[in-house]
Write a protein that holds these residues in place. Structure first.
Motif, PDB file in Angstrom:
ATOM      1  N   MET A  11       0.691  -1.311   0.048  1.00 33.66           N
ATOM      2  CA  MET A  11      -0.033  -0.121  -0.060  1.00 33.66           C
ATOM      3  C   MET A  11       1.004   1.140   0.196  1.00 33.66           C
ATOM      4  N   VAL A  12       1.991   1.465   0.686  1.00 38.73           N
ATOM      5  CA  VAL A  12       2.869   2.397   0.804  1.00 38.73           C
ATOM      6  C   VAL A  12       3.510   2.690  -0.630  1.00 38.73           C
ATOM      7  N   ILE A  13       3.996   1.607  -1.257  1.00 35.67           N
ATOM      8  CA  ILE A  13       4.635   1.712  -2.489  1.00 35.67           C
ATOM      9  C   ILE A  13       3.540   2.013  -3.550  1.00 35.67           C
ATOM     10  N   ASP A  14       2.216   1.560  -3.444  1.00 34.07           N
ATOM     11  CA  ASP A  14       1.251   1.954  -4.585  1.00 34.07           C
ATOM     12  C   ASP A  14       1.004   3.509  -4.130  1.00 34.07           C
ATOM     13  N   ALA A  15       0.941   3.949  -3.150  1.00 32.39           N
ATOM     14  CA  ALA A  15       0.895   5.329  -2.677  1.00 32.39           C
ATOM     15  C   ALA A  15       1.678   6.268  -3.261  1.00 32.39           C
ATOM     16  N   ALA A  16       3.153   5.669  -3.277  1.00 32.40           N
ATOM     17  CA  ALA A  16       4.208   6.606  -3.485  1.00 32.40           C
ATOM     18  C   ALA A  16       4.283   6.714  -5.106  1.00 32.40           C
ATOM     19  N   PHE A  17       3.944   5.592  -5.662  1.00 34.78           N
ATOM     20  CA  PHE A  17       3.861   5.567  -6.991  1.00 34.78           C
ATOM     21  C   PHE A  17       2.749   6.462  -7.676  1.00 34.78           C
ATOM     22  N   GLU A  18       1.795   6.706  -6.981  1.00 29.98           N
ATOM     23  CA  GLU A  18       0.570   7.596  -7.334  1.00 29.98           C
ATOM     24  C   GLU A  18       1.267   9.179  -7.240  1.00 29.98           C
ATOM     25  N   VAL A  19       2.113   9.212  -6.101  1.00 35.21           N
ATOM     26  CA  VAL A  19       2.879  10.530  -5.889  1.00 35.21           C
ATOM     27  C   VAL A  19       3.771  11.007  -7.245  1.00 35.21           C
ATOM     28  N   ALA A  20       4.448   9.704  -7.153  1.00 33.68           N
ATOM     29  CA  ALA A  20       5.508   9.987  -8.449  1.00 33.68           C
ATOM     30  C   ALA A  20       4.670  10.060  -9.686  1.00 33.68           C
ATOM     31  N   ARG A  21       3.641   9.582  -9.972  1.00 35.69           N
ATOM     32  CA  ARG A  21       2.738   9.743 -11.194  1.00 35.69           C
ATOM     33  C   ARG A  21       2.137  11.067 -11.451  1.00 35.69           C
ATOM     34  N   GLY A  24       5.510  14.008  -9.579  1.00 35.90           N
ATOM     35  CA  GLY A  24       6.961  13.937  -9.552  1.00 35.90           C
ATOM     36  C   GLY A  24       7.500  13.075  -8.609  1.00 35.90           C
ATOM     37  N   ALA A  25       8.413  12.085  -8.967  1.00 41.35           N
ATOM     38  CA  ALA A  25       9.377  11.309  -7.808  1.00 41.35           C
ATOM     39  C   ALA A  25       9.893  12.313  -6.722  1.00 41.35           C
ATOM     40  N   GLU A  26      10.223  13.214  -7.177  1.00 42.71           N
ATOM     41  CA  GLU A  26      11.049  14.168  -6.115  1.00 42.71           C
ATOM     42  C   GLU A  26      10.207  14.818  -4.992  1.00 42.71           C
ATOM     43  N   ASN A  27       8.730  14.512  -5.163  1.00 42.42           N
ATOM     44  CA  ASN A  27       7.774  14.686  -4.161  1.00 42.42           C
ATOM     45  C   ASN A  27       7.417  13.513  -3.385  1.00 42.42           C
ATOM     46  N   ILE A  28       8.297  12.365  -3.488  1.00 45.38           N
ATOM     47  CA  ILE A  28       7.875  11.378  -2.677  1.00 45.38           C
ATOM     48  C   ILE A  28       8.491  11.527  -1.361  1.00 45.38           C
ATOM     49  N   ASN A  29       7.984  11.598  -0.421  1.00 45.82           N
ATOM     50  CA  ASN A  29       8.360  11.753   1.108  1.00 45.82           C
ATOM     51  C   ASN A  29       7.313  11.285   2.156  1.00 45.82           C
ATOM     52  N   ALA A  30       7.759  11.093   3.147  1.00 44.49           N
ATOM     53  CA  ALA A  30       6.816  10.233   4.107  1.00 44.49           C
ATOM     54  C   ALA A  30       5.557  11.265   4.373  1.00 44.49           C
ATOM     55  N   ARG A  31       5.527  12.600   4.234  1.00 48.00           N
ATOM     56  CA  ARG A  31       4.150  13.084   4.291  1.00 48.00           C
ATOM     57  C   ARG A  31       3.159  13.300   3.266  1.00 48.00           C
ATOM     58  N   THR A  32       3.901  13.315   2.060  1.00 48.41           N
ATOM     59  CA  THR A  32       3.012  13.217   0.961  1.00 48.41           C
ATOM     60  C   THR A  32       2.519  11.634   0.539  1.00 48.41           C
TER      61      THR A  32
END
Length: 190
Positions: A11-21, A24-32
Motif C-alpha cells: 500500500m505504501v509503494i502504491d501510494a508513493a507510485f501515485e505521488v510520483a505519477r 513527480g518522484a522528487e515529491n515522494i516523502n513520508a508526508r505526501t
C-alpha cells in the motif's frame, strides 16, 4: 470504534507510485505518501527505513508498469518494433512524470546501454522483436538499440514539453530508423 486499517508495504509503494505519477518522484516523502494513504507518517517509515529505499521500490514498480505498457501493442501491422517504439513515446506523453523518473533521474544512473539491453525486463521486448525480425539475439539487440535511441530522443523532448506529438511524422522517422538498422545488420553479416 472501527478497527484500524493495517497499512501494508505494498500500500505504501502504491501510494508513493501515485505521488510520483501525479507530482513527480522528487515529491515522494513520508508526508505526501502518508497523506495519500490517509494515515500518519509512522506506517511509511515502518516499512521503509529511508525515503531512498521507498523510491527504489517505486522505481521498480514504475519500470514494470512501463514494460507492460510497451508490450501492449495496439496494432502489429507495421511491425512489433514500431509498435514498441510508438508506445515508448506515448508513455512519455501519457506518463511524463514517470518517464522522467525512469529515464532522467539518478535512479537510472549507473546503467550502461549494454546493461540496459541485457536486463531481464527487456527479454520480452527482445523476444518479440526476434520473432518479428528473425536473426540472432545480438543482431536484434543492435536493431533495438538504434530504434531505442531514436525513440528516446523523441520521448525525452515530448516529456519535457519541447516537442508537439505528431504521430504520423514520428512513425515515419521510426520506420526509417528501424529499416536502416535492419539494413546495417544485414550488411555486417554479408
Amino acid at each position: 470504534m472501527p478497527p484500524r486499517v493495517k497499512i501494508t508495504k505494498e500500500m505504501v509503494i502504491d501510494a508513493a507510485f501515485e505521488v510520483a505519477r501525479e507530482q513527480g518522484a522528487e515529491n515522494i516523502n513520508a508526508r505526501t505518501v502518508a497523506k495519500k494513504l490517509g494515515c500518519s507518517t509512522q506506517p511509511v517509515m515502518y516499512h521503509f527505513a529511508t525515503i531512498e529505499e521507498l523510491k527504489r521500490a517505486v522505481y521498480t514498480k514504475a519500470d514494470c508498469h512501463h514494460s507492460e505498457y510497451l508490450m501492449n501493442i495496439k496494432s502489429t501491422q507495421n511491425g512489433v518494433m514500431l509498435g514498441i517504439g510508438l508506445n515508448y513515446i506515448r508513455f512519455a506523453i501519457e506518463e511524463p512524470q514517470l518517464f522522467r523518473f525512469l529515464f532522467q533521474s539518478n535512479f537510472f544512473a549507473g546503467n550502461t546501454l549494454i546493461e540496459m539491453i541485457d536486463a531481464e525486463e527487456l527479454v520480452p521486448v527482445i523476444s518479440a522483436m526476434q520473432g518479428a525480425v528473425g536473426g540472432s539475439t545480438e543482431q536484434v539487440k543492435e536493431i533495438f538499440l538504434t530504434v531505442f535511441l531514436f525513440a528516446h530522443g523523441y520521448a525525452s523532448m515530448i516529456a519535457n514539453n519541447s516537442l508537439k506529438y505528431d504521430e504520423e511524422l514520428i512513425k515515419s522517422h521510426l520506420e526509417r530508423a528501424y529499416n536502416g538498422a535492419i539494413l546495417a545488420v544485414q550488411e555486417e553479416t554479408k
